[in-house]
Motif scaffolding. Structure first.
Motif, PDB file in Angstrom:
ATOM      1  N   ASP A   6       0.716  -1.145  -0.123  1.00 14.02           N
ATOM      2  CA  ASP A   6      -0.063  -0.161  -0.154  1.00 14.02           C
ATOM      3  C   ASP A   6       0.798   1.113  -0.086  1.00 14.02           C
ATOM      4  OD1 ASP A   6      -2.312  -1.655   0.250  1.00 14.02           O
ATOM      5  OD2 ASP A   6      -2.322  -1.438   2.282  1.00 14.02           O
ATOM      6  N   ARG A   7       0.320   2.241  -0.552  1.00 14.07           N
ATOM      7  CA  ARG A   7       1.219   3.641  -0.878  1.00 14.07           C
ATOM      8  C   ARG A   7       0.147   4.800  -0.407  1.00 14.07           C
ATOM      9  NH1 ARG A   7       4.850   0.963   0.197  1.00 14.07           N
ATOM     10  NH2 ARG A   7       6.336   0.247  -1.077  1.00 14.07           N
ATOM     11  N   ASP A   8       0.665   5.859   0.165  1.00 18.11           N
ATOM     12  CA  ASP A   8       0.120   7.023   0.294  1.00 18.11           C
ATOM     13  C   ASP A   8      -0.345   7.476  -1.129  1.00 18.11           C
ATOM     14  OD1 ASP A   8       0.626   6.889   3.022  1.00 18.11           O
ATOM     15  OD2 ASP A   8       2.348   8.271   2.804  1.00 18.11           O
ATOM     16  N   GLU A   9      -1.442   8.343  -1.152  1.00 21.39           N
ATOM     17  CA  GLU A   9      -2.071   8.778  -2.331  1.00 21.39           C
ATOM     18  C   GLU A   9      -1.173  10.243  -2.711  1.00 21.39           C
ATOM     19  OE1 GLU A   9      -6.019   8.915  -1.998  1.00 21.39           O
ATOM     20  OE2 GLU A   9      -6.102   6.737  -2.735  1.00 21.39           O
ATOM     21  N   THR A  23      -6.047  10.854  -7.958  1.00 25.54           N
ATOM     22  CA  THR A  23      -4.920  10.710  -7.059  1.00 25.54           C
ATOM     23  C   THR A  23      -4.170   9.489  -7.766  1.00 25.54           C
ATOM     24  OG1 THR A  23      -5.765   9.076  -5.650  1.00 25.54           O
ATOM     25  CG2 THR A  23      -5.783  11.220  -4.947  1.00 25.54           C
ATOM     26  N   PRO A  25      -0.646   6.755  -6.794  1.00 27.58           N
ATOM     27  CA  PRO A  25       0.355   6.359  -5.754  1.00 27.58           C
ATOM     28  C   PRO A  25       1.671   7.087  -5.433  1.00 27.58           C
ATOM     29  CG  PRO A  25      -0.230   4.405  -7.107  1.00 27.58           C
ATOM     30  CD  PRO A  25      -0.595   5.698  -7.609  1.00 27.58           C
ATOM     31  N   ARG A  26       1.903   7.361  -4.130  1.00 24.37           N
ATOM     32  CA  ARG A  26       3.258   8.035  -3.859  1.00 24.37           C
ATOM     33  C   ARG A  26       4.132   6.989  -3.877  1.00 24.37           C
ATOM     34  NH1 ARG A  26       3.579  13.180  -1.604  1.00 24.37           N
ATOM     35  NH2 ARG A  26       1.381  13.298  -1.132  1.00 24.37           N
ATOM     36  N   ARG A  28       7.763   4.709  -3.667  1.00 24.04           N
ATOM     37  CA  ARG A  28       8.861   4.761  -2.794  1.00 24.04           C
ATOM     38  C   ARG A  28      10.182   3.949  -3.590  1.00 24.04           C
ATOM     39  NH1 ARG A  28       6.054   2.597   2.547  1.00 24.04           N
ATOM     40  NH2 ARG A  28       4.642   4.295   3.077  1.00 24.04           N
TER      41      ARG A  28
END
Length: 505
Positions: A6-9, A23, A25-26, A28
């Motif tokens: 899972d990733r922040d939006e 949005t 995915p942010r 990594r």
């Protein structure tokens, strides 16, 4: 596009309204590593296909871009706030670039016979092999042209691609990826990694085999440092402070019309747009007045229909730069001949096309790239002074020269230190000549896009020398002193034959 867990939006906003439109995915560093691994796994099979087969995929993609242009235009406008016509130039550019490389690319990276200094004994050929995985970090101002056109030749050369689009414009890249897959590009071959550049830059550069970046000079220096650290070849198109030179014999109607368009296209957020115009004194007043009048006539609009001449700036940060440059110019004594105001009545990020005069050399707008709808006009006594002023910058991307004497125009163009110069045009003829290389010198970058240079940078050149007869090694039965004399005589003979029959004759 896939992520590891899972990733922040990351929100994407529309410059026309300031509203969040979606949005992504942010991502990594782990996502970058996974994307490169997936791309590398797909690359071998793609490279094993004939280059003619790969060219057919690019040709189909060109057709898809034109057929699905309305969706692309909507996506580009939503994310950038540019006018519909400015968005159309991106769509047309990608179609032309894909078509060019589909037609000409196979001949630009094929096996080539090379001249041997030992004719009859050694046959020499070179061939171009894909580097492997090419990485791309691309900007927001032309999210289709700069992201997709840049990597089309990399695909044709047999490479996989990992693209990090600007965080402001990811959906255009994702839509283009969909069209690429529909045209026959394997889904894993092109990876799109969304998110901010700072945390993803080194993870990308450290894993790919070539990096291409378009953006600011400051960030370009950081990428060049990382590329050097990891021994990765880099192609960097960076900032510009592009000059135009208008001589006294120029067609002022044509010069004004082209330079207004060349200065305010995409609201001046264009790497090859003009921020400085130098005009020979006998026609300066007339040119200035016509240029100001034509600038005043530019229409602004936040619409998805064709019509407005100038669209929105992309972000509050970009408008702040424009406002700071104009405010600094005013404080230092410059004259604002027209414009110089926010236009919140049109949209939250609009700024009027602006013309400055009497700009001191100490002003920020005189030395730094504004990247907005701000142009300075300045009189010069003669053509020599115009060239000197044009070269009085650390940048060297593009320039324009206007004169009725085309031969003189070419001569002046050759004296301006930029990667490209247009004579009696703004930049469309240059940019549209896809067979010719385009890029910057000095602080405007290294490397070239377009033409044979634009595809060969994504290859490793291999030389294969095939010997006829015995290998060229010293014979044990012949004294070394005799071999030295014979070899020296042979070199002298080859040099003399070269003088008598030069290869260029």
């Amino acid at each position: 596009m896939a992520t590891v867990g899972d990733r922040d939006e990351l929100p994407v906003t529309a410059p026309y309204t300031g509203a969040v439109v979606g949005t992504v995915p942010r991502c990594r560093p782990a996502d970058v590593a996974a994307a490169v691994d997936r791309a590398r796994s797909a690359q071998s099979a793609w490279a094993a296909r004939s280059i003619e087969d790969r060219a057919q995929v690019l040709d189909r993609f060109a057709d898809s871009v034109l057929a699905d242009r309305e969706r692309l235009l909507d996506a580009i406008q939503v994310e950038t706030g540019k006018t519909r016509f400015d968005a159309l130039t991106e769509v047309l550019d990608v179609a032309l670039t894909a078509g060019y490389y589909a037609q000409h690319g196979p001949g630009q990276v094929g096996a080539t016979r090379r001249d041997s200094r030992l004719p009859g004994l050694t046959r020499v050929e070179t061939d171009h092999h894909p580097v492997g995985v090419a990485g791309f970090v691309e900007p927001w101002n032309y999210p289709l042209t700069l992201a997709i056109s840049d990597f089309l030749p990399a695909l044709l050369a047999g490479n996989a691609v990992v693209l990090k689009p600007a965080e402001e414009t990811p959906f255009t890249a994702l839509l283009a990826h969909e069209l690429l897959v529909d045209a026959g590009v394997p889904a894993d071959l092109v990876q799109v990694v969304t998110g901010e550049g700072a945390p993803l830059g080194e993870p990308l550069i450290s894993r790919v085999d070539q990096i291409t970046f378009t953006g600011s000079t400051a960030t370009g220096r950081e990428i060049a440092t990382l590329a050097g650290k990891h021994l990765v070849d880099a192609s960097l198109e960076l900032g510009g402070k592009n000059p135009a030179v208008v001589l006294a014999d120029a067609d002022l109607d044509a010069a004004v019309r082209a330079l207004v368009w060349g200065s305010y296209a995409n609201a001046g957020q264009l790497c090859i747009s003009f921020e400085r115009i130098y005009v020979e004194r006998p026609v300066y007043d007339e040119f200035r007045d016509r240029f100001v009048s034509a600038t005043d006539a530019q229409t602004l609009g936040a619409t998805f229909d064709y019509g407005p001449d100038v669209g929105s700036l992309v972000s509050e940060a970009q408008r702040s730069v424009v406002e700071e440059h104009v405010a600094d110019a005013r404080e230092r004594g410059a004259t604002v001949l027209t414009g110089g105001r926010r236009r919140d009545d049109v949209g939250p990020l609009f700024y009027e096309p602006t013309v400055l005069a009497d700009l001191p050399e100490s002003a920020t707008a005189a030395t730094e790239e504004t990247f907005g709808p701000v142009v300075t006009v300045e009189p010069v006594p003669d053509a020599q002074a115009a060239v000197e002023r044009a070269n009085a910058t650390d940048y060297g991307l593009h320039a324009s020269v206007w004169t009725a004497d085309r031969e003189r125009g070419v001569d002046l163009a050759n004296r301006i230190r930029t990667g490209s110069v247009s004579v009696n045009d703004a930049f469309v003829g240059m940019w549209g000549s896809t067979d010719a290389p385009m890029g910057g010198v000095a602080d405007s970058g290294v490397g070239r896009r377009h033409g044979p240079e634009g595809i060969r940078k994504f290859t490793e050149v291999q030389t294969v020398a095939t010997q006829r007869g015995p290998p060229l090694v010293p014979a044990e039965s012949i004294p070394t002193r005799f071999l030295a004399r014979a070899a020296t005589l042979g070199v002298r003979t080859v040099r003399e034959l070269g003088r008598r029959w030069p290869p260029w004759e």
